[in-house]
Design an enzyme around this catalytic site. Structure first.
Site, mmCIF file in Angstrom:
data_model
loop_
_atom_site.group_PDB
_atom_site.id
_atom_site.type_symbol
_atom_site.label_atom_id
_atom_site.label_comp_id
_atom_site.label_asym_id
_atom_site.label_seq_id
_atom_site.Cartn_x
_atom_site.Cartn_y
_atom_site.Cartn_z
ATOM 1 N N LYS A 212 43.298 49.926 42.303
ATOM 2 C CA LYS A 212 42.127 49.101 42.636
ATOM 3 C C LYS A 212 42.573 47.806 43.308
ATOM 4 O O LYS A 212 43.747 47.424 43.240
ATOM 5 C CB LYS A 212 41.337 48.805 41.354
ATOM 6 N N TYR B 185 48.251 16.112 51.406
ATOM 7 C CA TYR B 185 46.887 15.611 51.212
ATOM 8 C C TYR B 185 46.770 14.772 49.946
ATOM 9 O O TYR B 185 47.298 15.125 48.901
ATOM 10 C CB TYR B 185 45.901 16.767 51.127
HETATM 11 C C1 LIG Z 1 42.871 47.843 35.768
HETATM 12 C C2 LIG Z 1 42.766 48.887 34.732
HETATM 13 C C3 LIG Z 1 43.904 49.556 34.245
HETATM 14 C C4 LIG Z 1 45.311 49.169 34.627
HETATM 15 O O1 LIG Z 1 45.689 48.011 33.917
HETATM 16 P P1 LIG Z 1 47.169 47.379 34.093
HETATM 17 O O2 LIG Z 1 47.199 46.279 33.115
HETATM 18 O O3 LIG Z 1 47.239 46.910 35.493
HETATM 19 O O4 LIG Z 1 48.143 48.469 33.822
HETATM 20 C C5 LIG Z 1 43.714 50.597 33.363
HETATM 21 N N1 LIG Z 1 42.471 50.950 32.964
HETATM 22 C C6 LIG Z 1 41.364 50.314 33.380
HETATM 23 C C7 LIG Z 1 40.046 50.730 32.875
HETATM 24 C C8 LIG Z 1 41.469 49.264 34.268
HETATM 25 O O5 LIG Z 1 40.363 48.620 34.671
#
Ligand SMILES: *Cc1c(COP(=O)(O)O)cnc(C)c1O
Length: 359
Positions: free
Chosen positions: A35, A254
């Site tokens: 994702k 800045y």
């Molecule tokens: C993002 C996510 C993961 C992965 O989590 P990590 O900490 O990056 O390994 C797994 N399950 C769900 C439902 C998620 O939203």
């Protein structure tokens, strides 16, 4: 290409980290979480690299899944939050996506949809995160409704998500697992994110869902034999673009918030918050210049940072700079900034060119 700012992403490191997950969870299938543009690493490239070695991919939403299908990724892809409106069931079916069912609106839309091919569903169980999912006591009924629904392919997978798997011996995690176990149905199950893969071998179940660790980063505060084997896949790199010497009492950047306490050599590096280098990074945040440690001086600008290189040998324009990556841990920068490594890589902007290496 002239501006030297880029992210180098090492596909070998990603494959190595996936193999490490396999060795830690040998009896579970692996769903790679890609994702948010694969946590900033490039969803298409990362998915192409992982498709041959994982059992499925996962994304947050339909748009992310369609980007992968358009790029020719044929692996199963789970929508972790399911559909956001009823029309998405049709597209999910056409694209052979796997879909989370986590609330009543999604479930009734599925029951009313007429779909060209049935969809594989994952039922999310809310065991304590209180963000998505059905309460454990509702799951039996949800599963029965799915079993009676012509739009559903086969048995669903039951899954849950930990709120605090990073923390050793977390009571919250123990409570969540007890709630998940109490559902008591003999269906495939999934609970573990990266922290769970590393910490909770008894909860690996049928599927593990690592994200962060595939990119070579550890969500745990302490190091373990497994985290020692992770290989960071991404190096955020740039180069010195300007140099000057300022006198004690002169300020930098800045707001003039940083003032030299001695005669100071300042190196300017063309990366800033417009690239996703956080504006909240304070003076003192480490930066590698020619593989040596230097520190930020003055505010992060949109397009540039300024680095105190007084103590380094013979810095010149064009010298290589690493903002994070091998040699400068993401977690270390995250600590200075007051965030986590997940946010740092996912916020790298479109302006950062991603280049892929296999070594
Ligand atoms: C993002 C996510 C993961 C992965 O989590 P990590 O900490 O990056 O390994 C797994 N399950 C769900 C439902 C998620 O939203």
């Amino acid at each position: 290409m002239s501006r030297p700012t880029r992210a180098e992403i090492n596909r070998d490191a990603i494959r190595h980290n996936a193999a490490l997950v396999r060795s830690l969870a040998p009896d579970a299938r692996m769903m790679a979480v890609v994702k948010a543009n694969a946590y900033g690493h490039g969803a298409t490239e990362v998915s192409r690299c992982l498709e041959p070695v994982v059992d499925a991919l996962a994304v947050a939403c339909l748009e992310e899944a369609l980007e992968l299908r358009d790029a020719g990724i044929a692996a199963p892809i789970l929508l972790l939050e399911g559909v956001f409106n009823a029309d998405e069931w049709l597209i999910a079916s056409q694209q052979a996506l796997w879909v989370t069912v986590e609330n009543e609106a999604q479930l009734s839309a599925l029951e009313q949809a007429s779909l060209p091919q049935p969809v594989s569903c994952w039922v999310k169980v809310d065991t304590g995160m209180h963000r998505l999912g059905f309460a454990p006591a509702e799951v039996l009924d949800v599963v029965a409704r799915l079993a009676g629904c012509p739009g559903v392919a086969g048995d669903p997978v039951l899954f849950t998500h930990f709120a605090d798997a990073e923390t050793a011996g977390s009571n919250a995690t123990a409570d969540q697992l007890a709630g998940f176990e109490a559902v008591g149905l003999s269906l495939p199950r999934s609970a573990c994110n990266s922290a769970g893969v590393l910490r909770l071998p008894h909860a690996h179940y049928d599927w593990v869902r690592p994200g962060y660790m595939l990119y070579g980063n550890s969500p745990l505060a302490e190091s373990t034999p497994a985290t020692e084997q992770l290989r960071p896949a991404l190096a955020l790199r740039s180069a010195v673009s300007s140099l000057r010497t300022i006198e004690r009492g002169q300020s930098v950047g800045y707001g003039g918030k940083w003032t030299a306490q001695r005669t100071t050599r300042i190196a300017t590096v063309p990366i800033g918050y417009g690239d996703g280098y956080p504006r909240s990074a304070p003076a003192g945040t480490p930066v590698l210049v020619k593989e040596q440690r230097a520190v930020l001086a003055g505010r992060v600008s949109m397009d540039m940072i300024t680095v105190d290189v007084t103590d380094l040998q013979a810095v010149a324009i064009g010298d290589p700079v690493t903002l994070w990556g091998p040699g400068l841990g993401l977690h270390e920068i995250a600590e200075h900034v007051g965030t986590n490594g997940y946010e740092l890589t996912t916020r790298m902007s479109r302006r950062i060119t991603r280049t892929y290496l296999d070594a």
